[in-house]
Design a protein around this motif. Structure first.
Motif, PDB file in Angstrom:
ATOM      1  N   GLY A  29     -21.950 -18.572 -11.567  1.00 60.14           N
ATOM      2  CA  GLY A  29     -22.536 -18.753 -12.881  1.00 60.14           C
ATOM      3  C   GLY A  29     -23.244 -17.554 -13.468  1.00 60.14           C
ATOM      4  O   GLY A  29     -22.959 -17.177 -14.605  1.00 60.14           O
ATOM      5  N   PRO A  30     -24.195 -16.914 -12.769  1.00 59.93           N
ATOM      6  CA  PRO A  30     -24.922 -15.797 -13.390  1.00 59.93           C
ATOM      7  C   PRO A  30     -24.070 -14.530 -13.430  1.00 59.93           C
ATOM      8  O   PRO A  30     -24.262 -13.593 -12.655  1.00 59.93           O
ATOM      9  N   TRP A  31     -23.120 -14.493 -14.375  1.00 58.10           N
ATOM     10  CA  TRP A  31     -22.143 -13.404 -14.399  1.00 58.10           C
ATOM     11  C   TRP A  31     -22.789 -12.051 -14.631  1.00 58.10           C
ATOM     12  O   TRP A  31     -22.342 -11.041 -14.108  1.00 58.10           O
ATOM     13  N   ARG A  32     -23.856 -12.031 -15.414  1.00 56.59           N
ATOM     14  CA  ARG A  32     -24.519 -10.766 -15.719  1.00 56.59           C
ATOM     15  C   ARG A  32     -25.084 -10.121 -14.453  1.00 56.59           C
ATOM     16  O   ARG A  32     -24.948  -8.914 -14.233  1.00 56.59           O
ATOM     17  N   VAL A  80     -22.534  -1.557 -15.492  1.00 53.33           N
ATOM     18  CA  VAL A  80     -23.952  -1.791 -15.765  1.00 53.33           C
ATOM     19  C   VAL A  80     -24.190  -1.888 -17.269  1.00 53.33           C
ATOM     20  O   VAL A  80     -24.872  -2.799 -17.752  1.00 53.33           O
ATOM     21  N   VAL A  81     -23.614  -0.970 -18.030  1.00 52.92           N
ATOM     22  CA  VAL A  81     -23.763  -1.003 -19.490  1.00 52.92           C
ATOM     23  C   VAL A  81     -23.146  -2.283 -20.054  1.00 52.92           C
ATOM     24  O   VAL A  81     -23.724  -2.933 -20.932  1.00 52.92           O
ATOM     25  N   LEU A  82     -21.978  -2.655 -19.555  1.00 56.39           N
ATOM     26  CA  LEU A  82     -21.324  -3.881 -20.010  1.00 56.39           C
ATOM     27  C   LEU A  82     -22.224  -5.089 -19.779  1.00 56.39           C
ATOM     28  O   LEU A  82     -22.388  -5.939 -20.672  1.00 56.39           O
ATOM     29  N   ALA A  83     -22.823  -5.180 -18.605  1.00 56.67           N
ATOM     30  CA  ALA A  83     -23.680  -6.326 -18.299  1.00 56.67           C
ATOM     31  C   ALA A  83     -24.921  -6.359 -19.183  1.00 56.67           C
ATOM     32  O   ALA A  83     -25.447  -7.429 -19.497  1.00 56.67           O
ATOM     33  N   LEU A  84     -25.383  -5.191 -19.605  1.00 60.73           N
ATOM     34  CA  LEU A  84     -26.618  -5.140 -20.399  1.00 60.73           C
ATOM     35  C   LEU A  84     -26.391  -5.332 -21.893  1.00 60.73           C
ATOM     36  O   LEU A  84     -27.272  -5.843 -22.584  1.00 60.73           O
ATOM     37  N   ILE A  85     -25.221  -4.950 -22.419  1.00 55.26           N
ATOM     38  CA  ILE A  85     -25.054  -4.983 -23.877  1.00 55.26           C
ATOM     39  C   ILE A  85     -24.257  -6.177 -24.395  1.00 55.26           C
ATOM     40  O   ILE A  85     -24.334  -6.474 -25.588  1.00 55.26           O
ATOM     41  N   VAL A  86     -23.506  -6.863 -23.551  1.00 52.05           N
ATOM     42  CA  VAL A  86     -22.728  -8.005 -24.032  1.00 52.05           C
ATOM     43  C   VAL A  86     -23.685  -9.159 -24.338  1.00 52.05           C
ATOM     44  O   VAL A  86     -24.483  -9.543 -23.488  1.00 52.05           O
TER      45      VAL A  86
END
Length: 88
Positions: A29-32, A80-86
């Motif tokens: 569940g916690p994909w980020r 890391v950037v993907l997880a933070l900005i989506v």
């Protein structure tokens, strides 16, 4: 269980475990958090690839040092950037 002889192979196996944990977190569940774990593991592996001597790189070495560090660093930073900005 017998550990591999080279330091790079041990680091590579730890990297695989971290990626598996990240994929497990993504599946639960916690994909980020999972993507952050995978990205961080790539960044750590890139840092270790820079400092591990050539005769101990083992499975951590794919191509030359510059290619390996650049590619793993790029993948790690991108995740890391993907997880933070989506947006969630």
């Amino acid at each position: 269980m017998k550990l591999p002889r080279s330091y790079g192979s041990r680091i590579y196996l730890l990297h695989l475990v971290a990626v598996a944990v990240g994929l497990g977190l993504i599946a639960v569940g916690p994909w980020r958090v999972g993507v952050l774990v995978i990205g961080a593991s790539f960044l750590v592996a890139a840092a270790f690839r820079m400092v591990v001597p050539l005769d101990h790189t083992g499975m951590l070495r794919v191509r030359g040092k510059l290619f390996d560090v650049t590619w793993m660093g790029f993948l790690g930073a991108s995740l890391v950037v993907l997880a933070l900005i989506v947006p969630s």
